[in-house]
Design a protein around this motif. Sequence first.
Motif, short mmCIF file in Angstrom:
data_model
loop_
_atom_site.label_atom_id
_atom_site.label_comp_id
_atom_site.label_asym_id
_atom_site.label_seq_id
_atom_site.Cartn_x
_atom_site.Cartn_y
_atom_site.Cartn_z
N GLU A 10 0.84 -1.20 0.00
CA GLU A 10 0.00 0.00 0.00
C GLU A 10 0.87 1.24 0.00
O GLU A 10 1.91 1.27 0.67
N PRO A 11 0.46 2.30 -0.68
CA PRO A 11 1.22 3.55 -0.62
C PRO A 11 1.18 4.14 0.79
O PRO A 11 0.16 4.02 1.48
N ARG A 63 8.44 7.78 -3.52
CA ARG A 63 7.29 6.95 -3.18
C ARG A 63 7.71 5.98 -2.07
O ARG A 63 8.73 5.31 -2.18
N PHE A 65 6.08 2.71 0.24
CA PHE A 65 5.02 1.71 0.26
C PHE A 65 5.14 0.88 1.54
O PHE A 65 6.24 0.49 1.93
#
Length: 178
Positions: A10-11, A63, A65
């Motif tokens: 999931e981010p 990003r 995660f």
Amino acid sequence: MNQTTCLVIEPVLPEQAGDLSDLCLRIYPQYFTYLWDDGGSWYVDHSYNSIKLETELNDPNVRYFWAVWSGQRVGYLKLNLTKPLPGTQAPGGLELERIYFLREAAGKGLGTLLIQHAEAIARQQGNDYIWLHVMDSSLDSLAFYEKRGFKQVGETILPFPQMKPEYRRMWQMKKCLC
């Protein structure tokens, strides 16, 4: 049931910086205190505080995660979406900066799934290669990345005076996505 089938990626959202900091502060001491004269306290304060992580989470080139295994956050992945390999001008690189797990989640195939996730993102973006740094003293990590197609292409020396000199070298590893 295969243990890796329970992994959800999931981010991490900017408002979850505090939760990410908490997980980082649990993971880092399980593996890396031996590198530091101060047991890693300077590095942890510098790199894993919630303000720094929130800044990174708001960076459009970064990003994070979550690795959620059996309903628990047990690790994370950090990517720098467009970053060439140092010492080269080769565009098209994605840096896999961190892939860390709590010790109880290590060795279950979850790292391979996070690398595959990073490669999928790199391919979606049209990146030509993925690269990372790994401690030269971390023989298990080196073997893990080599098994997944990464090759040593360079080295760097970390500049942190709090770090024990014999542990400052890191290998640069690269995997072409051609």
